[in-house]
Write a protein that holds these residues in place. Structure first.
Motif, short mmCIF file in Angstrom:
data_model
loop_
_atom_site.label_atom_id
_atom_site.label_comp_id
_atom_site.label_asym_id
_atom_site.label_seq_id
_atom_site.Cartn_x
_atom_site.Cartn_y
_atom_site.Cartn_z
N UNK A 16 0.84 -1.21 0.00
CA UNK A 16 0.00 0.00 0.00
C UNK A 16 0.87 1.25 0.00
N UNK A 17 1.94 1.23 0.78
CA UNK A 17 2.88 2.35 0.80
C UNK A 17 3.50 2.56 -0.59
N UNK A 18 3.88 1.46 -1.22
CA UNK A 18 4.52 1.56 -2.53
C UNK A 18 3.55 2.15 -3.55
N UNK A 23 1.98 6.96 -6.70
CA UNK A 23 0.98 7.99 -7.00
C UNK A 23 1.49 9.38 -6.62
N UNK A 24 2.14 9.46 -5.46
CA UNK A 24 2.70 10.75 -5.03
C UNK A 24 3.78 11.22 -5.99
N UNK A 25 4.62 10.30 -6.44
CA UNK A 25 5.67 10.66 -7.39
C UNK A 25 5.06 11.18 -8.69
N UNK A 26 3.98 10.56 -9.14
CA UNK A 26 3.31 11.02 -10.34
C UNK A 26 2.75 12.44 -10.14
N UNK A 27 2.16 12.69 -8.99
CA UNK A 27 1.62 14.02 -8.69
C UNK A 27 2.76 15.04 -8.62
N UNK A 52 -3.60 15.65 -0.69
CA UNK A 52 -4.36 14.42 -0.44
C UNK A 52 -3.42 13.22 -0.40
N UNK A 53 -2.46 13.18 -1.32
CA UNK A 53 -1.52 12.06 -1.37
C UNK A 53 -0.64 12.04 -0.13
N UNK A 54 -0.17 13.20 0.28
CA UNK A 54 0.67 13.29 1.48
C UNK A 54 -0.13 12.83 2.70
N UNK A 55 -1.40 13.23 2.77
CA UNK A 55 -2.25 12.78 3.88
C UNK A 55 -2.40 11.25 3.84
N UNK A 56 -2.65 10.70 2.67
CA UNK A 56 -2.77 9.25 2.54
C UNK A 56 -1.51 8.52 2.95
N UNK A 57 -0.38 9.08 2.57
CA UNK A 57 0.91 8.50 2.94
C UNK A 57 1.08 8.56 4.45
#
Length: 126
Positions: A16-18, A23-27, A52-57
């Motif tokens: 899940x982290x990967x 996704x974060x890298x794409x953003x 949103x991605x940072x929050x998910x991470x």
């Protein structure tokens, strides 16, 4: 049996982290493109997605921290015998996290450069 369950749970958390890191890298790459192309509307949209991605991470990281219960990941991997694949996936995650961090730092430098250009332009006007 317990080691297998721990290994499977840890594997799911790492995977899940990967996914989140990809996704974060794409953003972050979209953010870089928006910064370079000077498209503020795209930058605003990308910045929202980035948050949103940072929050998910962060949620995933908190889950992993609770799962580890004070133990280091390396210690847990040794204890449960996570195997080479689990260790490799952990290393993959660390490499992805580093790439995200470096890309974010580069984007920050671009943002600072744009800010300085705007400030200098305003100084010339006034």
């Amino acid at each position: 049996m317990i080691a297998n369950t721990l290994s499977e749970s840890l594997s799911q958390i790492i995977e899940s982290h990967i996914r989140c890191a990809h996704e974060l890298l794409e953003v972050l790459q979209q953010e870089r493109h928006a910064l370079i192309s000077g498209k503020p509307e795209q930058l605003e949209s990308v910045s929202s997605a980035k948050l949103k991605m940072v929050h998910g991470f962060q949620v995933l990281s908190d889950k992993l921290t609770r799962y580890l219960n004070g133990e280091t990941i390396e210690s847990l991997l040794s204890r449960i015998g996570g195997g080479l694949d689990l260790r490799k996936r952990w290393a993959d995650l660390l490499a992805l996290a580093n790439e995200c961090q470096q890309t974010n730092l580069a984007n920050g430098a671009l943002l600072d450069e744009r800010h300085n250009q705007v400030r200098q332009s305003l100084q010339l006007l006034f």
